[in-house]
Design a protein around this motif. Structure first.
Motif, mmCIF file in Angstrom:
data_model
loop_
_atom_site.group_PDB
_atom_site.id
_atom_site.type_symbol
_atom_site.label_atom_id
_atom_site.label_comp_id
_atom_site.label_asym_id
_atom_site.label_seq_id
_atom_site.Cartn_x
_atom_site.Cartn_y
_atom_site.Cartn_z
ATOM 1 N N ALA A 45 0.838 -1.201 0.000
ATOM 2 C CA ALA A 45 0.000 0.000 0.000
ATOM 3 C C ALA A 45 0.870 1.247 0.000
ATOM 4 O O ALA A 45 0.587 2.210 -0.727
ATOM 5 C CB ALA A 45 -0.931 -0.002 1.208
ATOM 6 N N GLY A 46 1.926 1.227 0.785
ATOM 7 C CA GLY A 46 2.845 2.359 0.785
ATOM 8 C C GLY A 46 3.537 2.533 -0.553
ATOM 9 O O GLY A 46 3.753 3.654 -1.026
ATOM 10 N N PHE A 47 3.877 1.411 -1.180
ATOM 11 C CA PHE A 47 4.530 1.476 -2.487
ATOM 12 C C PHE A 47 3.553 1.944 -3.560
ATOM 13 O O PHE A 47 3.917 2.706 -4.453
ATOM 14 C CB PHE A 47 5.114 0.109 -2.837
ATOM 15 N N ALA A 48 2.296 1.495 -3.490
ATOM 16 C CA ALA A 48 1.294 1.918 -4.468
ATOM 17 C C ALA A 48 0.908 3.381 -4.278
ATOM 18 O O ALA A 48 0.484 4.039 -5.222
ATOM 19 C CB ALA A 48 0.045 1.042 -4.364
ATOM 20 N N LEU A 49 1.090 3.900 -3.071
ATOM 21 C CA LEU A 49 0.766 5.288 -2.800
ATOM 22 C C LEU A 49 1.839 6.240 -3.313
ATOM 23 O O LEU A 49 1.528 7.317 -3.826
ATOM 24 C CB LEU A 49 0.582 5.472 -1.296
ATOM 25 N N TRP A 50 3.117 5.851 -3.234
ATOM 26 C CA TRP A 50 4.243 6.738 -3.557
ATOM 27 C C TRP A 50 5.337 5.897 -4.222
ATOM 28 O O TRP A 50 6.369 5.646 -3.627
ATOM 29 C CB TRP A 50 4.735 7.367 -2.253
ATOM 30 N N PRO A 51 5.167 5.448 -5.484
ATOM 31 C CA PRO A 51 6.084 4.460 -6.062
ATOM 32 C C PRO A 51 7.371 5.001 -6.678
ATOM 33 O O PRO A 51 8.372 4.292 -6.715
ATOM 34 C CB PRO A 51 5.237 3.797 -7.145
ATOM 35 N N PHE A 52 7.362 6.217 -7.172
ATOM 36 C CA PHE A 52 8.517 6.702 -7.911
ATOM 37 C C PHE A 52 9.645 7.045 -6.953
ATOM 38 O O PHE A 52 9.454 7.704 -5.947
ATOM 39 C CB PHE A 52 8.144 7.897 -8.776
ATOM 40 N N ALA A 104 3.364 1.958 -15.393
ATOM 41 C CA ALA A 104 3.758 1.716 -14.000
ATOM 42 C C ALA A 104 2.687 0.934 -13.259
ATOM 43 O O ALA A 104 2.994 0.043 -12.459
ATOM 44 C CB ALA A 104 4.032 3.036 -13.294
ATOM 45 N N SER A 105 1.426 1.214 -13.543
ATOM 46 C CA SER A 105 0.341 0.489 -12.884
ATOM 47 C C SER A 105 0.313 -0.973 -13.292
ATOM 48 O O SER A 105 0.088 -1.851 -12.453
ATOM 49 C CB SER A 105 -1.002 1.148 -13.209
#
Length: 137
Positions: A45-52, A104-105
């Motif tokens: 969830a943290g990675f999907a929220l702020w991935p770059f 990216a998605s």
């Protein structure tokens, strides 16, 4: 540039994809046996929220338990999250500006299928020898 990409990602798709991971994590934590799946879901969830600016590295010594866990994860939560990522990716690819975010998605959708045995690290720390290469003989 990473900050701008993350803000655009957050507005376009990140917040509701992260919300889906949080819901899956809460459902997994309700059952005592699947708490490791909940922890993995919160991490994603943290990675999907702020991935770059962050990367996923595969732990080569994860073992058989992570393979078995990934199979259970796919059945319980993984396929639904992967479908969400593919749908978000296709919707993002409608516009020219959204094409990189759609790609990216879709890449995150592959991670949604098999999250166990991976780690999310900063992009600057991803080139750590313990993650990347086996010694050449």
């Amino acid at each position: 540039m990473r900050f701008l990409g993350n803000v655009l990602w957050l507005v376009l798709a990140g917040w509701w994809l992260a919300l889906a991971y949080v819901v899956a994590g809460v459902l997994a934590c309700v059952l005592i046996v699947t708490i490791p799946f909940g922890i993995a879901s919160f991490r994603l969830a943290g990675f999907a929220l702020w991935p770059f600016g962050r990367r996923v590295v595969v732990a080569r010594d994860a073992g058989l338990m992570s393979v078995i866990g990934n199979v259970i994860w796919i059945v319980l939560f993984g396929w639904q999250l992967a479908v969400l990522h593919v749908v978000a990716g296709l919707l993002l690819m409608i516009t020219i500006v959204g094409i990189p975010f759609g790609i990216a998605s879709v890449k995150l959708g592959a991670l949604a299928l098999v999250p166990l045995g991976t780690r999310v690290v900063d992009a600057d720390d991803a080139w750590v020898p313990q993650y990347e290469r086996q010694p050449a003989y």
